[in-house]
Scaffold this motif. Structure first.
Motif, mmCIF file in Angstrom:
data_model
loop_
_atom_site.group_PDB
_atom_site.id
_atom_site.type_symbol
_atom_site.label_atom_id
_atom_site.label_comp_id
_atom_site.label_asym_id
_atom_site.label_seq_id
_atom_site.Cartn_x
_atom_site.Cartn_y
_atom_site.Cartn_z
ATOM 1 N N LYS A 1 -16.203 -41.096 -49.763
ATOM 2 C CA LYS A 1 -16.572 -41.075 -48.340
ATOM 3 C C LYS A 1 -15.395 -41.496 -47.476
ATOM 4 C CE LYS A 1 -21.484 -42.172 -48.927
ATOM 5 N NZ LYS A 1 -22.509 -43.215 -48.684
ATOM 6 N N ASN B 1 -13.349 -39.593 -44.551
ATOM 7 C CA ASN B 1 -13.326 -40.143 -43.199
ATOM 8 C C ASN B 1 -13.028 -41.640 -43.266
ATOM 9 O OD1 ASN B 1 -13.688 -40.931 -40.559
ATOM 10 N ND2 ASN B 1 -15.859 -40.384 -40.457
ATOM 11 N N ASP C 1 -15.217 -44.165 -41.143
ATOM 12 C CA ASP C 1 -16.666 -44.195 -41.311
ATOM 13 C C ASP C 1 -17.141 -45.648 -41.444
ATOM 14 O OD1 ASP C 1 -19.321 -44.059 -42.194
ATOM 15 O OD2 ASP C 1 -18.954 -42.392 -43.546
ATOM 16 N N LYS D 1 -20.185 -46.899 -41.738
ATOM 17 C CA LYS D 1 -21.189 -47.089 -42.786
ATOM 18 C C LYS D 1 -20.517 -47.226 -44.157
ATOM 19 C CE LYS D 1 -25.448 -45.202 -44.658
ATOM 20 N NZ LYS D 1 -26.377 -44.082 -44.693
#
Length: 186
Positions: free
Chosen positions: A81, A85, A88, A90
């Motif tokens: 992830k 990005n 990000d 999260k």
């Protein structure tokens, strides 16, 4: 299936032989290795070893292997992830969660046999090469990892394992220092 396997292991009075692995130092890579996940998500040990364990030790080994595999999968998902990005939020929170899970796992393994504590071996080398994202938060990483390192290496007698851990400690330090100097950590 997992519950059935655990029941089978704990019901046995005798000893069974388990496929395990040793922590090894790989001079060409300049780091230690224990296991990696193959394409099917199963562990493949760098140096296969067969251990004869009693029911209790076998159960502890089997459980530690399962938990560590689950942690490794989480590390890989988070790193993918963040590779896609890096901003990000999260996924950056997942870094902290991953590390917290690893720290809890380490505390549970305190006092267990060395074959079980080997699952605390964590290689950042593959992530440091730049072809993957980051799996755990680098911020204050060396301070947070101190207790798991102590648990994992206490009573360690194998010279290859000692060398592997020493190499990984250097990688841990470089991991934190690099991100701190880049302004990633506050």
């Amino acid at each position: 299936m997992l519950v059935d396997s655990l029941k089978k292991i704990t019901e046995q009075v005798g000893k069974d032989t388990y496929l395990t692995g040793q922590i090894v130092y790989v001079p060409e890579a300049g780091e230690g290795k224990h296991f990696h996940l193959n394409k099917e998500g199963n562990p493949e040990y760098y140096r296969i070893k067969y251990e004869t364990l009693g029911a209790k030790d076998g159960t502890e080994f089997f459980c530690a292997e399962k938990i560590r595999i689950d942690l490794e999968k989480k590390f890989q998902v988070t790193s993918a992830k963040l590779k896609t990005n890096p901003l990000d939020l999260k996924a950056r929170q997942e870094l902290e969660t991953n590390l917290e899970s690893y720290l809890k796992f380490a505390n549970v393994l305190q006092g267990k046999s060395q074959i079980v504590r080997n699952f605390l071996f964590f290689s950042l080398g593959k992530y440091m090469k730049g072809d993957q994202g980051i799996p755990v938060s680098p911020c204050e990483f060396t301070q947070k990892i101190l207790n798991p390192l102590t648990i994992a290496t206490s009573g360690l007698t194998d010279s290859d394992s000692k060398l592997a851990w020493a190499a990984n400690i250097q990688i841990f330090t470089a991991y934190e220092l690099g991100f701190t100097m880049a302004g990633y950590c506050k």
